[in-house]
Design a protein around this motif. Structure first.
Motif, mmCIF file in Angstrom:
data_model
loop_
_atom_site.group_PDB
_atom_site.id
_atom_site.type_symbol
_atom_site.label_atom_id
_atom_site.label_comp_id
_atom_site.label_asym_id
_atom_site.label_seq_id
_atom_site.Cartn_x
_atom_site.Cartn_y
_atom_site.Cartn_z
ATOM 1 N N ASP A 85 29.092 -47.789 70.389
ATOM 2 C CA ASP A 85 27.641 -47.588 70.277
ATOM 3 C C ASP A 85 27.032 -47.148 71.602
ATOM 4 O O ASP A 85 25.998 -46.478 71.625
ATOM 5 C CB ASP A 85 26.969 -48.891 69.832
ATOM 6 C CG ASP A 85 27.496 -49.383 68.508
ATOM 7 O OD1 ASP A 85 27.229 -48.730 67.487
ATOM 8 O OD2 ASP A 85 28.198 -50.413 68.492
ATOM 9 N N VAL A 86 27.652 -47.565 72.696
ATOM 10 C CA VAL A 86 27.170 -47.290 74.045
ATOM 11 C C VAL A 86 28.383 -46.944 74.912
ATOM 12 O O VAL A 86 29.465 -47.498 74.703
ATOM 13 C CB VAL A 86 26.459 -48.524 74.664
ATOM 14 C CG1 VAL A 86 25.708 -48.142 75.932
ATOM 15 C CG2 VAL A 86 25.534 -49.188 73.662
ATOM 16 N N LEU A 87 28.193 -46.053 75.880
ATOM 17 C CA LEU A 87 29.261 -45.735 76.813
ATOM 18 C C LEU A 87 28.827 -46.013 78.236
ATOM 19 O O LEU A 87 27.673 -45.758 78.612
ATOM 20 C CB LEU A 87 29.674 -44.260 76.709
ATOM 21 C CG LEU A 87 30.377 -43.794 75.449
ATOM 22 C CD1 LEU A 87 30.911 -42.384 75.649
ATOM 23 C CD2 LEU A 87 31.507 -44.724 75.056
ATOM 24 N N GLU A 88 29.761 -46.527 79.036
ATOM 25 C CA GLU A 88 29.540 -46.676 80.471
ATOM 26 C C GLU A 88 30.199 -45.520 81.181
ATOM 27 O O GLU A 88 31.297 -45.079 80.811
ATOM 28 C CB GLU A 88 30.156 -47.998 80.959
ATOM 29 C CG GLU A 88 29.877 -48.308 82.430
ATOM 30 C CD GLU A 88 30.930 -47.797 83.382
ATOM 31 O OE1 GLU A 88 30.777 -47.999 84.599
ATOM 32 O OE2 GLU A 88 31.923 -47.173 82.929
ATOM 33 N N LEU A 89 29.511 -44.964 82.176
ATOM 34 C CA LEU A 89 30.102 -43.916 82.998
ATOM 35 C C LEU A 89 29.710 -44.149 84.455
ATOM 36 O O LEU A 89 28.740 -44.838 84.757
ATOM 37 C CB LEU A 89 29.676 -42.525 82.522
ATOM 38 C CG LEU A 89 28.179 -42.237 82.309
ATOM 39 C CD1 LEU A 89 27.495 -41.916 83.616
ATOM 40 C CD2 LEU A 89 27.998 -41.082 81.324
ATOM 41 N N ASP A 90 30.505 -43.586 85.358
ATOM 42 C CA ASP A 90 30.319 -43.772 86.791
ATOM 43 C C ASP A 90 29.853 -42.464 87.414
ATOM 44 O O ASP A 90 30.365 -41.388 87.061
ATOM 45 C CB ASP A 90 31.639 -44.200 87.437
ATOM 46 C CG ASP A 90 32.272 -45.376 86.714
ATOM 47 O OD1 ASP A 90 31.744 -46.484 86.835
ATOM 48 O OD2 ASP A 90 33.286 -45.174 86.015
ATOM 49 N N VAL A 91 28.903 -42.539 88.337
ATOM 50 C CA VAL A 91 28.370 -41.306 88.923
ATOM 51 C C VAL A 91 28.393 -41.339 90.449
ATOM 52 O O VAL A 91 28.312 -42.406 91.064
ATOM 53 C CB VAL A 91 26.930 -41.022 88.436
ATOM 54 C CG1 VAL A 91 26.889 -40.833 86.929
ATOM 55 C CG2 VAL A 91 25.970 -42.128 88.866
ATOM 56 N N HIS A 92 28.505 -40.146 91.010
ATOM 57 C CA HIS A 92 28.440 -39.946 92.459
ATOM 58 C C HIS A 92 27.588 -38.708 92.718
ATOM 59 O O HIS A 92 27.749 -37.687 92.026
ATOM 60 C CB HIS A 92 29.831 -39.697 93.052
ATOM 61 C CG HIS A 92 30.830 -40.759 92.735
ATOM 62 N ND1 HIS A 92 31.112 -41.797 93.590
ATOM 63 C CD2 HIS A 92 31.619 -40.953 91.643
ATOM 64 C CE1 HIS A 92 32.036 -42.572 93.052
ATOM 65 N NE2 HIS A 92 32.355 -42.088 91.867
ATOM 66 N N PRO A 93 26.706 -38.731 93.718
ATOM 67 C CA PRO A 93 25.959 -37.513 94.069
ATOM 68 C C PRO A 93 26.911 -36.495 94.682
ATOM 69 O O PRO A 93 27.898 -36.854 95.332
ATOM 70 C CB PRO A 93 24.938 -38.016 95.094
ATOM 71 C CG PRO A 93 25.583 -39.221 95.706
ATOM 72 C CD PRO A 93 26.397 -39.853 94.621
ATOM 73 N N THR A 94 26.628 -35.222 94.478
ATOM 74 C CA THR A 94 27.445 -34.157 95.052
ATOM 75 C C THR A 94 26.632 -33.389 96.088
ATOM 76 O O THR A 94 25.410 -33.539 96.182
ATOM 77 C CB THR A 94 27.934 -33.189 93.962
ATOM 78 O OG1 THR A 94 26.795 -32.563 93.345
ATOM 79 C CG2 THR A 94 28.727 -33.935 92.896
#
Length: 336
Positions: A85-94
């Motif tokens: 129902d929900v996804l976790e994702l990881d982010v980094h600025p570029t």
């Protein structure tokens, strides 16, 4: 003797009032199915023995059960199709003002690159093979090498591909400036879409996001700790502290049973306060990122539990959920 009797009666009355205010026996919450949060999409599992912040988990991969790579569009599509129902994702600025969706602080472990993820442009990151470093036999074979070229998505791509889906965006740093950049990015998203997002991670960037965008759900270790402690002190009365309002809470399954009103009165209160609940695996010290990955743990959920769960092993957990009893047994109420 009369004074003692009076004190005893007062204590009994107080205890009865607290019980009535927290027992799920009196909740009208209907039975339901857990809301499933897939951590990193449909991902490869790894041996968690002896993990540290420096461990390359791609080198500790367990024997693959599927060929999906975490944090890729393909793995997200598969996770939603399987029942997430929900996804976790990881982010980094570029360096070119984007946000790359990738788990690691550096590129050396999973990808055929080196150095910090944030020190590259999105165009450069697109050239890398995000399946390069995965091995389940100590480096003898690399089953996904060559299959992950170009699969690192930007946050733009993810939100465009899944415009109506819920996501938890994990800020992989303690840099307040990163939170400010993410807040500026999210400010351009329409409020109804932003309402489907939660930002969590380091205390400083999460605080920066919340300050800039008070309407968005956020979570950090600091806010979670404050919420749990304040609720432990005051939740018996039904009061939901400010730190527990309009947020998302990730709670270890062995902690949840001690919360006032668990399960249904607690869930009712949090629903009323605009807060989402997701259960994690048992807390044993350290971080709070491990999900409900053991199918046996699903059997410990209250019958009819309709709150959330977080898992890194979606393919193992979904079949177990399908076999759970649909009705509630109110006699198992665990009001704290």
């Amino acid at each position: 003797m009369k004074k003692r009797t009076t004190i005893l009666l007062v204590l009994i009355a107080a205890g009865a009032a607290i019980y009535i205010n927290n027992t799920s026996l009196l909740s009208s919450r209907p039975a339901g199915e857990p809301v499933i949060l897939a951590h990193r999409g449909l991902a490869q599992s790894y041996d968690r023995t002896g993990l540290t912040g420096e461990t390359c988990t791609a080198e500790k991969m367990l024997r693959p059960r599927h060929d999906y790579l975490e944090n890729t569009i393909r793995s997200m599509e598969a996770a939603f199709a399987l029942g997430a129902d929900v996804l976790e994702l990881d982010v980094h600025p570029t360096t070119d003002g984007k946000f790359a969706v990738f788990h690691d602080w550096t590129l050396d472990c999973r990808a055929d690159g080196a150095g910090r993820t944030r020190d590259r442009s999105m165009a450069e990151l697109k050239k890398l093979d995000v399946g390069y470093g995965y091995t389940a036999d100590g480096g003898k074979t690399f089953p996904f090498r060559g299959q992950g070229v170009g699969l690192m998505p930007s946050l733009d791509e993810v939100l465009a591909r899944f415009p109506d889906r819920r996501f938890h965006i994990n800020v992989k740093s303690s840099d307040a400036a990163e939170g400010e950049k993410l807040a500026a990015y999210l400010a351009d998203i329409q409020p109804p879409r932003r309402a489907l997002l939660t930002v969590y991670g380091g205390n400083e960037p999460v605080a920066a996001v919340k300050q800039a965008l008070p309407d968005i759900r956020t979570l950090s270790r600091r806010t979670l700790t404050r919420c749990i402690l304040q609720y432990a002190a005051l939740g018996w009365s039904g009061y939901v502290p400010e730190q527990c309002r309009d947020t998302t809470l990730l709670i270890p399954i062995n902690v949840a049973g001690w919360l006032w009103g668990w399960p249904d009165r607690f869930l009712d209160r949090m629903d009323g306060a605009g807060t989402q609940i997701f259960l994690l695996g048992p807390y044993a010290g350290g971080g709070f990122s491990e999900g409900l990955d053991d199918p046996e743990l699903i059997k410990n959920l209250p019958a009819g539990y309709s709150g959330g769960i977080s898992t890194d092993a979606l393919d193992l957990i979904v079949p177990e959920i399908a076999h759970r009893p649909a009705s509630k047994d109110r006699s198992d109420d665990a009001a704290s």
